[in-house]
Scaffold this active site. Structure first.
Site, PDB file in Angstrom:
ATOM      1  N   ASP A 117      28.662 -10.726 104.995  1.00  0.00           N
ATOM      2  CA  ASP A 117      30.011 -10.400 105.461  1.00  0.00           C
ATOM      3  C   ASP A 117      30.706 -11.614 106.090  1.00  0.00           C
ATOM      4  O   ASP A 117      31.930 -11.682 106.157  1.00  0.00           O
ATOM      5  CB  ASP A 117      29.989  -9.291 106.528  1.00  0.00           C
ATOM      6  CG  ASP A 117      28.899  -8.257 106.347  1.00  0.00           C
ATOM      7  OD1 ASP A 117      27.890  -8.556 105.686  1.00  0.00           O
ATOM      8  OD2 ASP A 117      29.048  -7.157 106.893  1.00  0.00           O
TER       9      ASP A 117
ATOM     10  N   ASP B 249      31.993 -11.652 114.155  1.00  0.00           N
ATOM     11  CA  ASP B 249      33.143 -10.960 113.564  1.00  0.00           C
ATOM     12  C   ASP B 249      34.468 -11.310 114.229  1.00  0.00           C
ATOM     13  O   ASP B 249      35.445 -10.548 114.119  1.00  0.00           O
ATOM     14  CB  ASP B 249      32.907  -9.445 113.592  1.00  0.00           C
ATOM     15  CG  ASP B 249      31.967  -9.022 112.474  1.00  0.00           C
ATOM     16  OD1 ASP B 249      32.009  -9.650 111.396  1.00  0.00           O
ATOM     17  OD2 ASP B 249      31.197  -8.069 112.668  1.00  0.00           O
TER      18      ASP B 249
HETATM   19  N1  GLY Z   1      30.840  -6.057 108.448  1.00  0.00           N
HETATM   20  C1  GLY Z   1      30.073  -4.888 108.685  1.00  0.00           C
HETATM   21  C2  GLY Z   1      30.123  -3.925 107.580  1.00  0.00           C
HETATM   22  O1  GLY Z   1      30.696  -4.188 106.531  1.00  0.00           O
HETATM   23  O2  GLY Z   1      29.573  -2.850 107.764  1.00  0.00           O
END
Ligand code: GLY
Length: 409
Positions: free
Chosen positions: A177, A116
């Site tokens: 994601d 992330d």
């Molecule tokens: N990227 C983690 C979520 O959307 O919970």
């Protein structure tokens, strides 16, 4: 060295069609909330989610409000959005204070074992470089891109999402994601002239396209490859209802992530993947545009909560996609769906201004299986809601995820 071929799309210079009622007052409330939060939190970061609709100091770090976890960049991103809409040295100082925190986080290697890093460093540090020419922000963002590159599993051609690279449970796992983290790498290639970041990002996006996007155009939340052989093994969920259902936020990440990947790489199949993701999403979201937390649920009779953050992400993804497709009727369909959703959010999901809220968007869902952040605000929902307002107010605005691809003035 050859830079990645990019395909800047023409961005509309004016709004097409009616703007949602209440856009101006919603934006005024959003800006007031950003400013109030600078006073309330100072250099401390709020948590991922609110508690009873109010954020408190972030926990899980060495001190309350420490810069840990995957969502702190969204706070900084909202400060920069507010600063663009309403320039003020107070906002600039607050944004730069956050950039200093991200620089320290990188230098001390605090909680970096995650894919992330795009969510963390793009709306904060890359944006400080874009808006203010801040060289510390640029250096930290390139350092973050380098840290992300260490997570590339060469045989599988993917970035491992979670945990350490030797962690058996997480080894070889990519999640949907992650398309949103790839712009950091594309930006790093554009900025440094080193094509390796972009090449790895494109390989990863192809694996998302080929394995996380299913034949029926829904998505797996996560997919696991054999880290040594690179063999694709199986799709599975962590935050969705089941391995075979479609976690709603994942589908929204897919729309926006593939659209951004298409912009950066010019690969037509990524645009096609974004269109397929959008088609499934729009077929399974309620008419008012705010989905239940998993798209397997489609009406109130399910008794399941909605996730406002899904709608906020999808509005941004659909508006991006509307700019990319050549067919005007298709473009208009995405734009109308986005306008419907933002109208619903403005009417029913923003807090009462008289409560002096510190959240932007109520009624989100973080993680039903673990019980985290259910029917609460969350920082990503807040950020993408404010980004959506920006997109509607300034249709020619280039999102922070595309910094480096700005349309020349
Ligand atoms: N990227 C983690 C979520 O959307 O919970």
């Amino acid at each position: 060295m050859t830079l990645p071929v990019t395909h800047p799309a023409p961005r509309p210079t004016r709004s097409q069609g009616a703007e949602p009622a209440g856009l101006a007052s919603a934006t005024a409330l959003a800006l007031a909330t950003v400013r109030r939060n600078i006073e309330e939190f100072g250099e401390r970061f709020p948590g991922d989610c609110s508690v009873a609709d109010r954020y408190r100091d972030r926990v899980g770090g060495p001190v309350p409000g420490a810069n840990v976890g995957w969502t702190t960049g969204f706070r900084t991103g909202m400060i920069w959005l507010a600063g663009e809409l309403s320039p003020d040295p107070v906002l600039e100082r607050a944004g730069l204070r956050d950039v200093a925190s991200f620089t320290q986080r990188l230098a001390r290697r605090v909680d970096l074992e995650t894919h992330d890093l795009g969510f963390l460093y793009m709306p904060s540090c890359v944006t400080a470089w874009r808006l203010l020419g801040d060289r510390d922000g640029r250096a930290a963002a390139i350092g973050a891109a380098d840290a992300l590159m260490t997570r590339f599993i060469e045989p599988a051609g993917i970035f491992q999402a979670w945990g350490g690279l030797g962690d058996g449970d997480q080894s070889g796992r990519a999640i949907i994601d992650s398309g949103m983290n790839m712009p950091l790498l594309y930006w790093a290639s554009a900025e440094t002239g080193d094509p390796r970041y972009a090449q790895a990002a494109t390989r990863h996006m192809r694996q998302l396209r080929d394995h996380l996007l299913r034949r029926d155009d829904s998505t797996f939340h996560t997919f696991i490859w054999h880290a040594q052989t690179g063999a694709p093994l199986r799709g599975t969920t962590a935050q969705g209802y089941s391995d075979t259902s479609c976690w709603a936020r994942g589908q929204a990440w897919a729309i926006y992530g593939f659209a951004l990947g298409s912009r950066w790489s010019g690969e037509p199949t990524f645009l096609d993947a974004a269109r397929r993701s959008a088609a499934y999403y729009l077929d399974h979201a309620p008419a008012d545009g705010v989905p239940y937390w998993d798209l397997v649920f489609q009406d109130d009779a399910s008794g399941q909560p909605r996730d406002s953050s899904v709608a906020a992400i999808a509005v941004c993804g659909l508006l991006e996609l509307a700019n990319l497709v050549s067919d005007s009727a298709e473009s208009e369909r995405y734009r109308r769906a986005a306008l419907t959703a933002i109208d619903t959010l403005i009417r029913g999901y923003v807090p009462d201004p008289s409560s002096r809220p510190n959240a932007q968007l109520l009624h989100g869902v973080y993680d039903i299986p673990s019980g985290a952040g259910v029917d609460e605000a969350n920082l990503w929902g807040d950020y993408f809601y404010v980004e959506a307002l920006m997109r509607l107010i300034r249709p020619a605005w280039t999102p922070y995820w595309l910094t480096g691809l700005e349309t020349p003035a």
